[in-house]
Design a protein around this motif. Structure first.
Motif, PDB file in Angstrom:
ATOM      1  N   HIS A  57      -1.860  -2.368  -6.926  1.00 49.10           N
ATOM      2  CA  HIS A  57      -1.334  -3.349  -5.982  1.00 49.10           C
ATOM      3  C   HIS A  57      -0.534  -2.648  -4.884  1.00 49.10           C
ATOM      4  CE1 HIS A  57       0.430  -6.993  -4.402  1.00 49.10           C
ATOM      5  NE2 HIS A  57       1.650  -6.586  -4.700  1.00 49.10           N
ATOM      6  N   GLY A  58       0.299  -1.699  -5.277  1.00 46.75           N
ATOM      7  CA  GLY A  58       1.100  -0.971  -4.301  1.00 46.75           C
ATOM      8  C   GLY A  58       0.265  -0.130  -3.359  1.00 46.75           C
ATOM      9  N   GLU A  59      -0.775   0.518  -3.887  1.00 42.73           N
ATOM     10  CA  GLU A  59      -1.621   1.382  -3.061  1.00 42.73           C
ATOM     11  C   GLU A  59      -2.411   0.565  -2.042  1.00 42.73           C
ATOM     12  OE1 GLU A  59      -2.172   4.764  -1.594  1.00 42.73           O
ATOM     13  OE2 GLU A  59      -1.284   4.826  -3.606  1.00 42.73           O
ATOM     14  N   LEU A  60      -2.883  -0.620  -2.458  1.00 39.14           N
ATOM     15  CA  LEU A  60      -3.574  -1.495  -1.509  1.00 39.14           C
ATOM     16  C   LEU A  60      -2.614  -1.915  -0.394  1.00 39.14           C
ATOM     17  CD1 LEU A  60      -5.582  -3.678  -4.052  1.00 39.14           C
ATOM     18  CD2 LEU A  60      -6.590  -2.274  -2.244  1.00 39.14           C
ATOM     19  N   GLY A  61      -1.357  -2.176  -0.764  1.00 39.87           N
ATOM     20  CA  GLY A  61      -0.361  -2.518   0.245  1.00 39.87           C
ATOM     21  C   GLY A  61      -0.108  -1.373   1.199  1.00 39.87           C
ATOM     22  N   ASN A  62      -0.025  -0.145   0.681  1.00 42.59           N
ATOM     23  CA  ASN A  62       0.173   1.033   1.531  1.00 42.59           C
ATOM     24  C   ASN A  62      -0.969   1.192   2.528  1.00 42.59           C
ATOM     25  OD1 ASN A  62       2.454   1.529   0.035  1.00 42.59           O
ATOM     26  ND2 ASN A  62       1.536   3.152  -1.205  1.00 42.59           N
ATOM     27  N   THR A  63      -2.192   0.964   2.061  1.00 45.90           N
ATOM     28  CA  THR A  63      -3.372   1.111   2.917  1.00 45.90           C
ATOM     29  C   THR A  63      -3.364   0.092   4.043  1.00 45.90           C
ATOM     30  OG1 THR A  63      -4.604   1.862   0.961  1.00 45.90           O
ATOM     31  CG2 THR A  63      -5.895   1.265   2.902  1.00 45.90           C
ATOM     32  N   LEU A  64      -2.889  -1.117   3.741  1.00 45.81           N
ATOM     33  CA  LEU A  64      -2.827  -2.168   4.753  1.00 45.81           C
ATOM     34  C   LEU A  64      -1.668  -1.974   5.732  1.00 45.81           C
ATOM     35  CD1 LEU A  64      -3.562  -5.269   2.492  1.00 45.81           C
ATOM     36  CD2 LEU A  64      -4.985  -4.488   4.400  1.00 45.81           C
ATOM     37  N   ALA A  65      -0.645  -1.238   5.293  1.00 44.63           N
ATOM     38  CA  ALA A  65       0.569  -1.124   6.096  1.00 44.63           C
ATOM     39  C   ALA A  65       0.381  -0.251   7.330  1.00 44.63           C
ATOM     40  CB  ALA A  65       1.712  -0.570   5.244  1.00 44.63           C
ATOM     41  N   VAL A  66      -0.531   0.732   7.260  1.00 51.78           N
ATOM     42  CA  VAL A  66      -0.675   1.667   8.373  1.00 51.78           C
ATOM     43  C   VAL A  66      -1.546   1.079   9.476  1.00 51.78           C
ATOM     44  CG1 VAL A  66      -0.364   3.658   6.875  1.00 51.78           C
ATOM     45  CG2 VAL A  66      -2.675   2.808   7.302  1.00 51.78           C
ATOM     46  N   ASN A  67      -1.481   1.679  10.647  1.00 47.40           N
ATOM     47  CA  ASN A  67      -2.271   1.247  11.794  1.00 47.40           C
ATOM     48  C   ASN A  67      -3.762   1.345  11.491  1.00 47.40           C
ATOM     49  OD1 ASN A  67      -3.710   1.630  14.511  1.00 47.40           O
ATOM     50  ND2 ASN A  67      -1.639   1.058  15.156  1.00 47.40           N
ATOM     51  N   HIS A  68      -4.549   0.415  12.072  1.00 45.90           N
ATOM     52  CA  HIS A  68      -5.981   0.393  11.778  1.00 45.90           C
ATOM     53  C   HIS A  68      -6.712   1.643  12.271  1.00 45.90           C
ATOM     54  CE1 HIS A  68      -5.998  -0.993  15.967  1.00 45.90           C
ATOM     55  NE2 HIS A  68      -7.267  -0.655  16.007  1.00 45.90           N
ATOM     56  N   THR A  69      -6.054   2.428  13.137  1.00 43.70           N
ATOM     57  CA  THR A  69      -6.678   3.665  13.624  1.00 43.70           C
ATOM     58  C   THR A  69      -6.327   4.869  12.757  1.00 43.70           C
ATOM     59  OG1 THR A  69      -4.794   4.086  15.099  1.00 43.70           O
ATOM     60  CG2 THR A  69      -6.645   2.825  16.007  1.00 43.70           C
ATOM     61  N   SER A  70      -5.498   4.662  11.730  1.00 45.04           N
ATOM     62  CA  SER A  70      -5.068   5.779  10.863  1.00 45.04           C
ATOM     63  C   SER A  70      -6.139   6.079   9.826  1.00 45.04           C
ATOM     64  CB  SER A  70      -3.734   5.430  10.183  1.00 45.04           C
ATOM     65  OG  SER A  70      -2.733   5.169  11.127  1.00 45.04           O
ATOM     66  N   SER A  71      -7.213   6.704  10.275  1.00 43.04           N
ATOM     67  CA  SER A  71      -8.356   6.942   9.384  1.00 43.04           C
ATOM     68  C   SER A  71      -7.984   7.843   8.207  1.00 43.04           C
ATOM     69  CB  SER A  71      -9.529   7.538  10.159  1.00 43.04           C
ATOM     70  OG  SER A  71      -9.151   8.751  10.787  1.00 43.04           O
ATOM     71  N   GLY A  72      -7.107   8.830   8.455  1.00 46.70           N
ATOM     72  CA  GLY A  72      -6.713   9.736   7.377  1.00 46.70           C
ATOM     73  C   GLY A  72      -5.969   9.017   6.264  1.00 46.70           C
ATOM     74  N   MET A  73      -5.037   8.139   6.623  1.00 47.15           N
ATOM     75  CA  MET A  73      -4.289   7.380   5.615  1.00 47.15           C
ATOM     76  C   MET A  73      -5.167   6.357   4.928  1.00 47.15           C
ATOM     77  SD  MET A  73      -1.331   8.573   5.197  1.00 47.15           S
ATOM     78  CE  MET A  73      -0.635   7.231   4.217  1.00 47.15           C
ATOM     79  N   HIS A  74      -6.098   5.766   5.681  1.00 44.30           N
ATOM     80  CA  HIS A  74      -7.028   4.825   5.060  1.00 44.30           C
ATOM     81  C   HIS A  74      -7.880   5.526   3.999  1.00 44.30           C
ATOM     82  CE1 HIS A  74      -6.938   1.663   8.538  1.00 44.30           C
ATOM     83  NE2 HIS A  74      -6.000   1.449   7.637  1.00 44.30           N
ATOM     84  N   ARG A  75      -8.370   6.700   4.351  1.00 43.47           N
ATOM     85  CA  ARG A  75      -9.189   7.448   3.390  1.00 43.47           C
ATOM     86  C   ARG A  75      -8.379   7.808   2.148  1.00 43.47           C
ATOM     87  NH1 ARG A  75     -13.709  10.158   4.090  1.00 43.47           N
ATOM     88  NH2 ARG A  75     -13.502  10.173   6.365  1.00 43.47           N
ATOM     89  N   LYS A  76      -7.153   8.320   2.380  1.00 41.99           N
ATOM     90  CA  LYS A  76      -6.295   8.694   1.254  1.00 41.99           C
ATOM     91  C   LYS A  76      -5.986   7.482   0.381  1.00 41.99           C
ATOM     92  CE  LYS A  76      -1.743  10.644   0.192  1.00 41.99           C
ATOM     93  NZ  LYS A  76      -0.470  11.176   0.770  1.00 41.99           N
ATOM     94  N   GLY A  77      -5.661   6.363   1.015  1.00 42.08           N
ATOM     95  CA  GLY A  77      -5.346   5.161   0.256  1.00 42.08           C
ATOM     96  C   GLY A  77      -6.524   4.670  -0.564  1.00 42.08           C
ATOM     97  N   LEU A  78      -7.720   4.666   0.026  1.00 38.79           N
ATOM     98  CA  LEU A  78      -8.910   4.182  -0.684  1.00 38.79           C
ATOM     99  C   LEU A  78      -9.302   5.111  -1.826  1.00 38.79           C
ATOM    100  CD1 LEU A  78     -10.957   2.897   2.373  1.00 38.79           C
ATOM    101  CD2 LEU A  78     -10.044   1.505   0.508  1.00 38.79           C
ATOM    102  N   VAL A  79      -9.106   6.407  -1.636  1.00 38.30           N
ATOM    103  CA  VAL A  79      -9.367   7.348  -2.734  1.00 38.30           C
ATOM    104  C   VAL A  79      -8.430   7.055  -3.896  1.00 38.30           C
ATOM    105  CG1 VAL A  79      -9.168   9.770  -3.439  1.00 38.30           C
ATOM    106  CG2 VAL A  79     -10.332   9.187  -1.311  1.00 38.30           C
ATOM    107  N   ASN A  80      -7.163   6.780  -3.592  1.00 37.75           N
ATOM    108  CA  ASN A  80      -6.204   6.443  -4.651  1.00 37.75           C
ATOM    109  C   ASN A  80      -6.544   5.115  -5.321  1.00 37.75           C
ATOM    110  OD1 ASN A  80      -4.581   8.733  -4.479  1.00 37.75           O
ATOM    111  ND2 ASN A  80      -3.331   7.883  -2.837  1.00 37.75           N
ATOM    112  N   VAL A  81      -7.011   4.147  -4.538  1.00 37.28           N
ATOM    113  CA  VAL A  81      -7.443   2.862  -5.110  1.00 37.28           C
ATOM    114  C   VAL A  81      -8.590   3.093  -6.078  1.00 37.28           C
ATOM    115  CG1 VAL A  81      -8.598   0.674  -4.568  1.00 37.28           C
ATOM    116  CG2 VAL A  81      -6.624   1.405  -3.225  1.00 37.28           C
ATOM    117  N   TRP A  82      -9.561   3.909  -5.665  1.00 40.49           N
ATOM    118  CA  TRP A  82     -10.703   4.216  -6.536  1.00 40.49           C
ATOM    119  C   TRP A  82     -10.241   4.897  -7.824  1.00 40.49           C
ATOM    120  CZ3 TRP A  82     -12.631   9.391  -7.378  1.00 40.49           C
ATOM    121  CH2 TRP A  82     -13.767   9.429  -8.181  1.00 40.49           C
TER     122      TRP A  82
END
Length: 452
Positions: A57-82
């Motif tokens: 739940h927290g990791e999904l929140g972290n992924t949503l919190a960053v700017n939509h152009t933050s591809s690096g953080m999105h990738r990191k967040g989704l890897v952690n979700v997986w």
């Protein structure tokens, strides 16, 4: 005499009694030790599950919190979700829930895992998260929070009331007690909540994993038993005065089909075939003849199998692999159109190496994927340009154009390069428009057919 016998037997009996008591005590201690170990494993898995769901739940929140152009953080967040969903799935599998309906939650986690993995491995600079995918993440964030809260409530009750998972196992095995167990009721609540969630659009790559391939999707007019008999006799072609026995399988279901068994005095063994109810398409064929010692080569078998398919109404089929098992050969054929191999239109053919004649085939993929008007554009790269994308150490043996389904369940045109590297043989499929790797597969040493 009696006193002497008593004097002899009394110590022996006493020793046996003591021995029995010691043995019983040790057995009981070992049993208790096993039960304690199992209970500890269950407790650890459950508390880890609750912890990882909270982290998810927290990791999904972290992924949503960053700017939509933050591809690096999105990738990191989704890897952690997986990673976290994989951990949670593993912990669920360690709990004694086999008799408890928990499939909705397991599928929910499975879909999150596949969705996050498929998204994380792609190039976000070329294909960032879409509005639909961001919407999915918001819904999953909300849903995972609710599930985490429910599990924490169960966890608090387990700790406060010192509940045991061994009692869950006993309760599940005894239906009349199963209704009165706090842990069971808690997990039922979670699964019921998940079942009520609206279905999300995860995209074709994830949907393809869960979509059942139904013969009803084929379309076509339903055929009758008499239609099947005529088709079976014509295809089997095993001599005069054949008899046909037809039975319907799965009547009224999406997997409805006909099985036809053809026998003839001119053919020692029966020939069986399966047809779809919708359209009467042949999906499998099996000649039950006895196969003798191998006398023909695999190359001869491939040639005979190709002739057989052509004679039976399957033109333009090319063998892409050939494996031998004792006196049998297992061949994979795909449609070839204008020099392009159409891998989705695949069928496997079994041949007897005594004569090289086919003894059966499986054509489910061919039937369901066959498209007469499939549109295939010309490659954007030349062969020479695509070849430059290969590892310099890769020793190319052959190349050809291939139409495949990639990991995202999308059909794409590729250059297929067969070759060797590091002592093993591979097929590498490079996108024919931009040269990136769509798929890589190792070829087993027994595989005999390749591009010609």
């Amino acid at each position: 005499m009696y006193k002497r016998l008593s004097a002899l037997m009394f110590p022996i009996t006493t020793l046996l009694l003591i021995g029995a008591l010691v043995w019983g005590y040790q057995e009981n201690q070992e049993k208790n030790s096993i039960l304690i170990k199992a209970e500890n494993q269950y407790q650890r898995a459950f508390h880890d599950l609750s912890y990882h769901m909270e982290q998810l739940h927290g990791e999904l929140g972290n992924t949503l919190a960053v700017n939509h152009t933050s591809s690096g953080m999105h990738r990191k967040g989704l890897v952690n979700v997986w990673r976290l969903t994989s951990e949670a799935q593993n912990e669920i599998n360690q709990l004694p829930l086999t008799l408890l309906p928990f499939s909705e939650t397991e599928e929910f986690l499975s879909k999150i895992s596949n969705f996050s993995y498929k998204a994380a491995v792609r190039d976000f600079t070329k294909k960032p998260l879409s509005d639909n995918e961001m919407g999915n993440l918001k819904a999953l964030y909300k849903n995972s929070g609710e599930i985490s809260k429910d599990l924490q409530e169960v966890q608090n009750k387990v700790i406060t009331n010192r509940l045991r998972w061994m009692d869950v196992e006993s309760a599940l095995a005894t239906e009349d007690k199963a209704e009165d167990n706090t842990i069971i009721d808690g997990f039922k609540t979670v699964d019921k909540r998940v079942a009520a969630y609206p279905e999300l659009d995860y995209g074709p790559s994830v949907a393809s994993i869960y979509n059942k391939r139904s013969v009803k999707k084929l379309g076509g007019k339903p055929v009758t038993v008499e239609d099947v008999k005529r088709k079976a006799v014509k295809f089997a072609d095993i001599g005069g005065n054949p008899t046909v026995d037809v039975r319907e399988n799965g009547k009224g279901t999406e997997w409805a089909s006909y099985t036809a068994v053809v026998t003839s005095k001119d053919h020692k063994e029966p020939v069986s075939m399966d047809f779809t109810v919708e359209g009467g398409l042949l999906i499998s064929y099996n000649d039950n003849r006895n196969v003798g010692p191998a006398k023909v080569s695999m190359n001869q078998a491939v040639t005979k199998a190709g002739e057989f398919l052509k004679d039976k109404g399957y033109p333009d089929m090319t063998a892409v692999s050939a494996d031998r098992y004792d006196n049998m050969g297992n061949l994979t054929f795909v449609t070839s159109r204008n020099g392009i191999l159409i891998y989705p239109e695949k069928m496997t053919v079994r041949v007897g190496l005594d004569t090289g004649e086919p003894t059966g085939f499986q054509a489910s993929d061919y039937v369901r994927e066959r498209q007469e008007k499939r549109v295939i554009s010309k490659p954007g790269l030349t062969l020479a340009e695509a070849r430059k994308m290969l590892n310099p150490e890769y020793k190319e043996l052959y190349n050809r154009l291939a139409w495949i389904k990639n990991e995202d369940a999308e059909e794409v045109l590729t250059y297929e390069f067969g070759g060797k590297i590091n002592g093993s043989q591979y097929r590498i499929y490079l996108n024919a428009d931009d040269g990136h790797e769509e798929a890589v597969e190792e070829v087993r040493k027994s595989s005999g057919a390749q591009g010609k």
